[in-house]
Scaffold this motif. Structure first.
Motif, short mmCIF file in Angstrom:
data_model
loop_
_atom_site.label_atom_id
_atom_site.label_comp_id
_atom_site.label_asym_id
_atom_site.label_seq_id
_atom_site.Cartn_x
_atom_site.Cartn_y
_atom_site.Cartn_z
N TRP A 180 22.48 41.11 40.82
CA TRP A 180 23.11 41.98 41.82
C TRP A 180 24.34 42.61 41.20
CZ3 TRP A 180 25.22 39.89 47.17
CH2 TRP A 180 25.63 40.98 47.95
N ASP A 181 24.24 43.89 40.89
CA ASP A 181 25.37 44.63 40.32
C ASP A 181 26.28 45.08 41.46
OD1 ASP A 181 27.15 46.23 39.01
OD2 ASP A 181 25.66 47.60 38.17
N ARG A 182 27.49 44.54 41.50
CA ARG A 182 28.42 44.85 42.59
C ARG A 182 29.56 45.77 42.12
NH1 ARG A 182 29.16 40.23 46.95
NH2 ARG A 182 29.43 42.19 48.09
N CYS A 183 29.41 46.36 40.95
CA CYS A 183 30.42 47.30 40.47
C CYS A 183 30.56 48.47 41.46
CB CYS A 183 30.04 47.84 39.10
SG CYS A 183 30.04 46.59 37.80
N GLY A 184 31.79 48.85 41.71
CA GLY A 184 32.05 49.94 42.65
C GLY A 184 32.41 49.45 44.03
N GLU A 185 32.07 48.20 44.35
CA GLU A 185 32.48 47.63 45.64
C GLU A 185 33.96 47.25 45.58
OE1 GLU A 185 29.88 44.74 47.45
OE2 GLU A 185 28.20 45.34 46.16
N LEU A 186 34.55 47.01 46.75
CA LEU A 186 35.96 46.67 46.82
C LEU A 186 36.16 45.20 47.11
CD1 LEU A 186 37.26 49.67 48.97
CD2 LEU A 186 37.10 49.51 46.48
N ASP A 187 37.21 44.60 46.53
CA ASP A 187 37.53 43.21 46.85
C ASP A 187 38.39 43.17 48.11
OD1 ASP A 187 40.17 43.82 46.18
OD2 ASP A 187 40.17 42.64 44.32
N LEU A 188 38.87 41.98 48.46
CA LEU A 188 39.64 41.81 49.69
C LEU A 188 40.93 42.64 49.72
CD1 LEU A 188 39.26 37.96 50.24
CD2 LEU A 188 38.24 39.78 51.62
N TYR A 189 41.40 43.02 48.54
CA TYR A 189 42.66 43.77 48.45
C TYR A 189 42.43 45.25 48.15
CZ TYR A 189 44.80 39.19 48.51
OH TYR A 189 45.19 37.92 48.88
N GLY A 190 41.17 45.69 48.28
CA GLY A 190 40.87 47.09 48.10
C GLY A 190 40.71 47.54 46.67
N ARG A 191 40.70 46.59 45.73
CA ARG A 191 40.52 46.96 44.33
C ARG A 191 39.03 47.10 44.03
NH1 ARG A 191 44.98 43.18 43.59
NH2 ARG A 191 43.45 41.50 43.44
N GLU A 192 38.68 48.09 43.24
CA GLU A 192 37.28 48.34 42.90
C GLU A 192 36.81 47.37 41.82
OE1 GLU A 192 34.58 51.88 40.91
OE2 GLU A 192 36.40 52.41 42.03
#
Length: 254
Positions: A180-192
């Motif tokens: 599962w490639d999750r690149c481009g999604e944001l973490d809890l702090y809004g970082r990509e």
């Protein structure tokens, strides 16, 4: 969120020619389990190898010079070493009591994935010839009989670099992407996310191993129920290849 791990307890010892799909359907009926859409069946590779007749008779193997040499280094039986060589593209590393090799499938693991457990004495089971194809055939037959959309993962017990102990590892898939490639999604702090990919098939195999076990538990098939990302990763043509790191990126062999 809740994820359930359910072991099928009514599957007999597997022999050559057995139809695993039918055995699984009968076991589900005995345990009064109805499959749901999104269920994932994790099946031990030993069960698949035995059903397909992919069994090594160690007493029929004639070890060559290289096998005898590696047997002296590792303390393993020369017949087993010869089988490891025959199942390998490359011997990667050898030491006391271990042979790390690249299998014909491209997996880098101990003993070319050959397993001497849960088979009669003098026998061993290699990794199935085509684990993806095995998984696909089982999935299609079970889906046809149940009307449910599921996935199948073929699992093996393997060690990991720099870690003690072994865990369930995926060697074949059908119906779900293994990575599962999750690149481009944001973490809890809004970082990509820049480099994050998740080996979901390995995580599923490892979870199933908690119930499947590696000794005399006798549970070669486990249902994983409630995976929240099933729909996102559902793919009828998925294969295990995305999990295999290309050799040119393997810093330990280059």
């Amino acid at each position: 969120m809740e994820i359930k791990i359910i072991g099928l307890e009514n599957i007999p010892l597997i022999k050559k020619g057995d139809d695993l799909s039918i055995l699984i359907l009968k076991a589900l009926k005995k345990q009064n389990i109805l499959l749901d859409d999104g269920d994932i069946l994790v099946i031990a590779e030993t069960a698949v190898a035995k059903a397909e007749g992919n069994v090594i008779h160690l007493d029929k193997i004639k070890p060559g010079k290289k096998a005898h040499e590696l047997a002296r280094i590792t303390g393993k039986e020369a017949e087993l070493v010869e089988a490891i060589i025959e199942e390998s593209n490359e011997i990667v590393k050898v030491g006391p009591d271990f042979i790390i090799s690249e299998t014909k499938h491209g997996f880098v693991c101990a003993n070319a994935g050959i397993d001497e457990s849960n088979v009669d004495k003098g026998l061993a089971t290699p990794i199935p010839v085509n684990p993806d194809d095995s998984a696909h055939k089982i999935r299609k037959k079970i889906e046809k009989n149940t009307g449910k959309k599921i996935a199948v993962v073929i699992s093996d017990t393997q060690g990991r670099a720099f870690r003690e102990g072994a865990i369930g590892t995926a060697i074949g898939v059908s119906g779900i992407e293994p990575l599962w490639d999750r690149c481009g999604e944001l973490d809890l702090y809004g970082r990509e996310l820049k480099t994050t990919s998740i080996a979901v098939a390995d995580e599923i195999s490892s979870a199933a191993s908690l119930v499947m076990g590696q000794a005399d538990e006798g549970i070669p098939v486990v249902i994983i129920r409630g995976i929240p990302y099933f729909q996102k990763l559902m793919n009828d043509s998925a294969v295990i290849q995305p999990l295999i790191r290309p050799k040119k990126y393997d810093v330990f062999r280059n």
